[in-house]
Design an enzyme around this catalytic site. Structure first.
Site, PDB file in Angstrom:
ATOM      1  N   GLU A  95      32.323  36.668  30.525  1.00 32.69           N
ATOM      2  CA  GLU A  95      33.417  35.938  31.174  1.00 32.69           C
ATOM      3  C   GLU A  95      32.887  34.916  32.177  1.00 32.69           C
ATOM      4  OE1 GLU A  95      37.260  37.039  34.032  1.00 32.69           O
ATOM      5  OE2 GLU A  95      35.516  38.359  33.960  1.00 32.69           O
ATOM      6  N   LYS A 144      42.895  33.434  29.244  1.00 30.68           N
ATOM      7  CA  LYS A 144      43.162  34.698  29.935  1.00 30.68           C
ATOM      8  C   LYS A 144      44.612  34.704  30.396  1.00 30.68           C
ATOM      9  CE  LYS A 144      41.143  37.658  33.554  1.00 30.68           C
ATOM     10  NZ  LYS A 144      40.091  37.746  34.596  1.00 30.68           N
ATOM     11  N   CYS A 168      38.088  40.703  30.847  1.00 25.56           N
ATOM     12  CA  CYS A 168      37.957  41.527  32.050  1.00 25.56           C
ATOM     13  C   CYS A 168      39.140  42.457  32.248  1.00 25.56           C
ATOM     14  CB  CYS A 168      37.727  40.625  33.270  1.00 25.56           C
ATOM     15  SG  CYS A 168      37.145  41.530  34.736  1.00 25.56           S
TER      16      CYS A 168
END
Length: 499
Positions: free
Chosen positions: A273, A322, A370
Site C-alpha cells: 500500500e 481504497k 489495509c
C-alpha cells in the site's frame, strides 16, 4: 446489592483482560471464559462496559506506537496525549457498545424471561448472541472497527473457525457468545449442585461436533494448478518514507524488485500500500505485470489505490481505489494553514467505489487495502461477482508485531469465509500466503526487505457465506424472537389459568 455490583465489576475487569489477550493472540481458551464472565457481569451494564473498555485497550494497545507524531505536524508536547487519546477513545467506544448490548439484554430478559424456564433462557441467549454477531458485521462496514470476537479464534482454532465458511465472522462471534453462556450456566449449576454434569457433557459434545463440522468445511477440491506470484516487502520506515532521500531511492529499488521477480519466473509482482506517488512512471518498462499500492488524482481529489502496470508498460493502466479510509489518518480534511493534515502523511484522501472487485488482464481479484480487510462482507460480494483470489496490501509501519498478528488472523478468516487463497503484501509485513483452508505460509520475515514467492491457487466455487452472507444469522435471531414470544404467551396463559 453493593457486594453484587462490586463482584460484577471485578468480573467485568477480569473478563476484559482475558478478552484482550484472546483478541490479541487468538484462541478459544482465552475468549470462552472471558465471555462467560461477561454474561455473569452484564446484569450491571456498567460492569459490561468495563469489560469492553479493558478488552479493547489491551487488544489495541499497538495504537500507542503512533507516538511520536511530530513527523505529521503534531507538536512534540502533544504527541503522547494525542496517541493516548485515540487509544482511550477506542476503549470508550467499545465500553458504550458493550454497555448498550448488556442494557438491551437485561431489558429483554425483564420483559420476556422473568420466571421463565430453560427454553426461554436459551432463546434469550440466542437472541443476544446473534445481535452481537450482526453488530460486528455492521460495524465492520464502518470506519470505527478493526477486529472483534469473530476474529479471535484465529490462529489458534482453525477447525472451529471453519464454520465461517458458512456463517462468516458474525456467526463465529455468535457461536463464541453461546459457548460463554454455556460455561456461565454450567458454573451456576455447579454452584447449586444440580444438573451441572449433564450441562457440561452436552456442551462438550456440541463443541466437539462443531469442531468436526468446521474442519470438514475447510476441505477444498476446486483449486487450479498454482501460479508463482512475487511479493515485494520494501521495509521503508513510514516516518521517513516521503523524505527526499527515500523518494530518490524508491524508483531504482522498485525496478530491482521487478527484475528479481522476473528472475524467479513470477507471473506478476505485488507491492504494498501507498508505494507509488501520483502519476508515477517506472524507470524502465516492467518485465512483468506490477500490482502496487499508490496514489492517484481524480478530478482534483487524491485517492489511495491499487495500481496495475502491464508488462512492457511504465505507467498504470488499471486501478481500484481504497473505499474504507482510516479515521483521522486519511479522511480528515486539511486544517487552515496546513498545520495538521491527519495522523498520516496523506491526510485528506477521498474514498473510492465500494466494490472490491479488480478486473485486470490477470485472474480477477478481490482487493483489500489495509483497513478494508476487516470488512468480510465486501470481499465476499467481490467473490460472488467473480473474484478468484484475494489480495491484501497494507502499510502497518510504525505499528509493532502485535498488529501484524491480528492482520494475519483476519486474512485467515477472510480466506475461510470465501474459500479463496489470499496473498498479503505489506511494507514491513506481514507478507504471507493464506490458503483457502486458512493455513498460512510466511513469505518474508517481518521488518526485512526482500522479494518472496507464493504458489497461488485460484478457485471457482462459492462458499455458503459468499452465497447467503448474514441470512442464517438473521434467521437465528428471528427464531430466538419467536421463541421468546412463545415463552411470554405461555407464561401469560398459565397466569390466566391460575387466576
Amino acid at each position: 446489592m453493593g457486594n453484587d455490583r462490586s463482584l460484577a465489576l471485578v468480573q467485568g475487569a477480569v473478563g476484559g483482560v482475558l478478552a484482550g489477550i484472546g483478541i490479541a493472540h487468538g484462541g478459544l481458551l482465552w475468549m470462552a471464559p472471558a465471555l462467560a464472565l461477561l454474561w455473569s457481569a452484564c446484569r450491571f451494564p456498567v460492569a459490561a462496559s468495563l469489560w469492553g473498555f479493558v478488552a479493547v485497550l489491551l487488544s489495541h494497545r499497538w495504537l500507542l506506537a503512533l507516538h511520536p507524531l511530530t513527523w505529521v505536524g503534531v507538536p512534540a508536547p502533544l504527541s503522547v496525549p494525542v496517541a493516548a487519546s485515540i487509544w482511550l477513545f477506542c476503549g470508550a467506544a467499545a465500553a458504550v457498545l458493550v454497555g448498550l448490548w448488556a442494557w438491551l439484554g437485561t431489558s429483554i430478559a425483564h420483559l420476556a424471561t422473568r420466571e421463565a424456564g430453560i427454553r426461554a433462557q436459551l432463546s434469550h441467549a440466542l437472541l443476544m448472541a446473534s445481535i452481537w454477531g450482526l453488530a460486528e458485521v455492521l460495524l465492520a462496514g464502518s470506519p470505527l472497527f478493526w477486529i472483534g470476537v469473530g476474529g479471535s479464534l484465529l490462529p489458534g482454532d482453525r477447525a472451529l473457525a471453519g464454520l465461517a465458511r458458512w456463517f462468516g465472522a458474525g456467526g463465529l462471534a455468535t457461536l463464541q457468545l453461546l459457548i460463554g453462556w454455556w460455561l456461565w450456566r454450567t458454573a451456576l449449576a455447579w454452584r447449586r449442585g444440580v444438573g451441572w454434569r449433564r450441562s457440561l457433557l452436552v456442551g462438550l459434545l456440541c463443541l466437539l461436533l462443531a469442531h468436526g463440522f468446521g474442519w470438514s468445511l475447510l476441505r477444498s477440491s476446486d483449486a487450479t494448478a498454482p501460479i508463482s506470484v512475487a511479493a515485494w516487502q520494501p521495509a521503508i520506515p513510514t516516518r521517513s518514507k516521503f523524505s527526499e532521500e527515500q523518494q530518490r531511492r524508491l524508483p531504482e529499488a522498485l525496478q530491482n524488485a521487478l527484475d528479481r521477480a522476473d528472475d524467479l519466473d513470477a507471473a506478476w509482482l505485488v507491492a504494498p500500500e501507498g508505494l507509488l506517488p501520483p502519476d508515477a512512471v517506472l524507470l524502465r518498462p516492467a518485465p512483468l505485470p506490477l500490482l502496487s499500492g499508490g496514489f492517484r488524482w481524480l478530478r482534483g481529489q487524491q485517492r489511495s489505490a491499487l495500481l496495475v502496470v502491464d508488462r512492457g508498460e511504465r505507467q498504470a493502466s488499471a486501478f481500484i481505489d481504497k473505499h474504507r479510509l482510516v479515521p483521522l489518518g486519511e479522511w480528515l480534511p486539511a486544517l487552515p494553514g496546513g498545520v495538521f493534515r491527519g495522523l498520516s502523511a496523506v491526510g485528506g484522501l477521498q474514498p473510492g467505489a465500494a466494490s472490491r472487485l479488480l478486473q485486470w488482464p490477470g485472474p480477477t481479484a478481490a482487493v483489500a487495502i489495509c483497513y478494508e480487510l476487516s470488512n468480510g462482507a465486501a470481499l465476499a460480494q467481490a467473490v460472488a461477482d467473480g473474484a478468484q483470489w484475494l489480495l491484501a496490501v497494507a502499510n502497518l509501519d510504525p505499528y509493532p508485531l502485535a498488529l501484524q498478528r491480528q492482520f494475519i488472523a483476519l486474512a485467515q478468516l477472510r480466506s475461510i469465509e470465501t474459500a479463496r487463497d489470499l496473498l498479503s503484501v505489506a511494507n514491513t509485513g506481514p507478507s504471507a500466503l493464506v490458503l483457502a483452508t486458512g493455513k498460512q505460509q510466511q513469505l518474508l520475515a517481518p521488518f526485512t526487505e526482500g522479494v518472496g514467492l507464493a504458489d497461488l491457487h485460484f478457485h471457482q466455487g462459492i462458499s455458503g457465506y459468499t452465497r447467503w452472507r448474514e441470512a442464517p444469522l438473521i434467521g437465528l435471531m428471528l427464531f430466538a424472537v419467536v421463541g421468546l414470544g412463545l415463552s411470554r404467551v405461555r407464561s401469560w396463559l398459565i397466569s390466566l389459568m391460575l387466576c
